[in-house]
Design a protein around this motif. Sequence first.
Motif, short mmCIF file in Angstrom:
data_model
loop_
_atom_site.label_atom_id
_atom_site.label_comp_id
_atom_site.label_asym_id
_atom_site.label_seq_id
_atom_site.Cartn_x
_atom_site.Cartn_y
_atom_site.Cartn_z
N LYS A 1 0.83 -1.21 0.00
CA LYS A 1 0.00 0.00 0.00
C LYS A 1 0.86 1.26 0.00
O LYS A 1 0.67 2.18 -0.79
N LYS A 2 1.85 1.28 0.88
CA LYS A 2 2.75 2.45 0.97
C LYS A 2 3.53 2.66 -0.32
O LYS A 2 3.67 3.77 -0.80
N LEU A 3 4.02 1.56 -0.89
CA LEU A 3 4.81 1.67 -2.13
C LEU A 3 3.94 2.21 -3.26
O LEU A 3 4.37 3.09 -4.01
N LEU A 4 2.72 1.68 -3.38
CA LEU A 4 1.85 2.12 -4.48
C LEU A 4 1.47 3.59 -4.34
O LEU A 4 1.15 4.25 -5.33
N GLU A 5 1.50 4.09 -3.11
CA GLU A 5 1.26 5.52 -2.91
C GLU A 5 2.47 6.36 -3.26
O GLU A 5 2.38 7.41 -3.87
N GLU A 6 3.64 5.85 -2.83
CA GLU A 6 4.84 6.69 -2.96
C GLU A 6 5.42 6.69 -4.37
O GLU A 6 5.96 7.71 -4.83
N ILE A 7 5.32 5.56 -5.07
CA ILE A 7 6.00 5.43 -6.37
C ILE A 7 5.61 6.54 -7.36
O ILE A 7 6.48 7.17 -7.96
N PRO A 8 4.31 6.83 -7.55
CA PRO A 8 3.97 7.87 -8.53
C PRO A 8 4.52 9.25 -8.17
O PRO A 8 4.84 10.04 -9.05
N GLU A 9 4.69 9.50 -6.87
CA GLU A 9 5.20 10.81 -6.45
C GLU A 9 6.66 11.01 -6.83
O GLU A 9 7.14 12.13 -6.91
N ARG A 10 7.39 9.92 -7.02
CA ARG A 10 8.82 10.02 -7.32
C ARG A 10 9.10 10.24 -8.80
O ARG A 10 10.20 10.59 -9.20
N SER B 1 15.14 -2.73 -4.13
CA SER B 1 14.72 -2.13 -2.86
C SER B 1 15.66 -1.02 -2.38
O SER B 1 15.21 -0.02 -1.83
N GLY B 2 16.96 -1.18 -2.62
CA GLY B 2 17.92 -0.21 -2.09
C GLY B 2 18.07 1.06 -2.92
O GLY B 2 18.58 2.07 -2.41
N ASP B 3 17.66 1.01 -4.19
CA ASP B 3 17.97 2.17 -5.04
C ASP B 3 16.79 2.64 -5.91
O ASP B 3 16.95 3.45 -6.80
N TRP B 4 15.58 2.15 -5.62
CA TRP B 4 14.48 2.42 -6.56
C TRP B 4 14.08 3.89 -6.63
O TRP B 4 13.71 4.39 -7.70
N ARG B 5 14.17 4.60 -5.50
CA ARG B 5 13.76 6.02 -5.53
C ARG B 5 14.65 6.80 -6.49
O ARG B 5 14.17 7.55 -7.34
N LEU B 6 15.94 6.58 -6.33
CA LEU B 6 16.92 7.23 -7.21
C LEU B 6 16.67 6.84 -8.68
O LEU B 6 16.70 7.68 -9.57
N CYS B 7 16.39 5.56 -8.91
CA CYS B 7 16.18 5.10 -10.28
C CYS B 7 14.94 5.75 -10.91
O CYS B 7 14.98 6.17 -12.06
N VAL B 8 13.85 5.81 -10.15
CA VAL B 8 12.63 6.42 -10.69
C VAL B 8 12.86 7.91 -10.94
O VAL B 8 12.44 8.45 -11.97
N CYS C 1 15.52 9.22 -11.85
CA CYS C 1 16.37 9.35 -13.04
C CYS C 1 15.70 8.79 -14.30
O CYS C 1 16.33 8.74 -15.35
N GLY C 2 14.44 8.34 -14.21
CA GLY C 2 13.73 7.98 -15.43
C GLY C 2 13.36 6.51 -15.60
O GLY C 2 12.88 6.12 -16.66
N SER C 3 13.56 5.70 -14.57
CA SER C 3 13.07 4.32 -14.68
C SER C 3 11.55 4.31 -14.63
O SER C 3 10.94 5.10 -13.90
N ASN C 4 10.91 3.43 -15.41
CA ASN C 4 9.44 3.33 -15.32
C ASN C 4 8.98 1.93 -14.95
O ASN C 4 7.80 1.60 -15.07
N MET C 5 9.93 1.09 -14.50
CA MET C 5 9.57 -0.24 -13.99
C MET C 5 10.59 -0.61 -12.92
O MET C 5 11.80 -0.54 -13.15
N ILE C 6 10.10 -0.94 -11.73
CA ILE C 6 11.02 -1.31 -10.66
C ILE C 6 10.71 -2.71 -10.17
O ILE C 6 9.56 -3.17 -10.25
N ARG C 7 11.72 -3.40 -9.68
CA ARG C 7 11.58 -4.79 -9.24
C ARG C 7 11.95 -4.87 -7.77
O ARG C 7 13.11 -4.75 -7.42
N LEU C 8 10.97 -5.04 -6.92
CA LEU C 8 11.23 -4.99 -5.48
C LEU C 8 10.90 -6.31 -4.80
O LEU C 8 9.82 -6.87 -4.99
N GLY C 9 11.85 -6.80 -4.00
CA GLY C 9 11.62 -7.99 -3.20
C GLY C 9 11.56 -7.62 -1.72
O GLY C 9 10.49 -7.64 -1.09
#
Length: 222
Positions: free
Chosen positions: A7-16, A195-202, A204-212
Amino acid sequence: MIEENVKKLLEEIPERNQQGEKVTLVAAIKTQTVENINRAIEAGITDIGDNHAQEFRDKNDYILPSARRHFIGHLQTNKLKYLIGKVGLYQSIDRLEIARALDEKSARAGITSQILLEVNIGSELSKSGFAPDDVDGALREIGALENLKIKGLMAMLPESDDRELLRALATRMRTLYDELNAKYGGFEYLSMGMSGDWRLCVECGSNMIRLGTAIFGARHYN
Ligand SMILES: *Cc1c(COP(=O)(O)O)cnc(C)c1O
């Protein structure tokens, strides 16, 4: 916990995301139980990615069908039979040989398989993937295979605390993605970020992240 994390991730991801693009969250399911994977899907996960072909074969029938399946691990030719026709996106096409084998198996099954080319953006000996300078040539060769459709690029950043270095590499990946898409077209996904770098990646222009870990907590290997 899983429900709350999703839930938290789905909220935060679009904001980044600063590019106005939708960012797809893929749950990296290696070592997770079917029960936990299905809990994540019920909490809102739409895409799941597995690393191991046999693990995928054993679990796939028990995982809720609504989630799109991705393959994100190192691919071996003799394991493709466990995946063919079941995987919606092969993210880790890292050499011509495996692209040719997947093309042949797809032809025999009468399907088109969607793929990403994996780029070794940090030029690390421990990682597979095409060298950044080789991606253009690989796209031309693989693009000619009739039963594959190239949807973009995938990359894993090095493990490093140097945020400047990671930002530079992630930005270089986005530039490469944009240049090659301008040249060949058809790209939809730049899959970059764990998990460790997704905020930075998004950012910088990533549009798909893989989180475990960020979804399921720390992994336990047995
Ligand atoms: C395991 C894995 C991930 C997720 O890693 P976390 O750090 O747990 O988020 C992402 N991509 C690939 C290719 C993986 O193997």
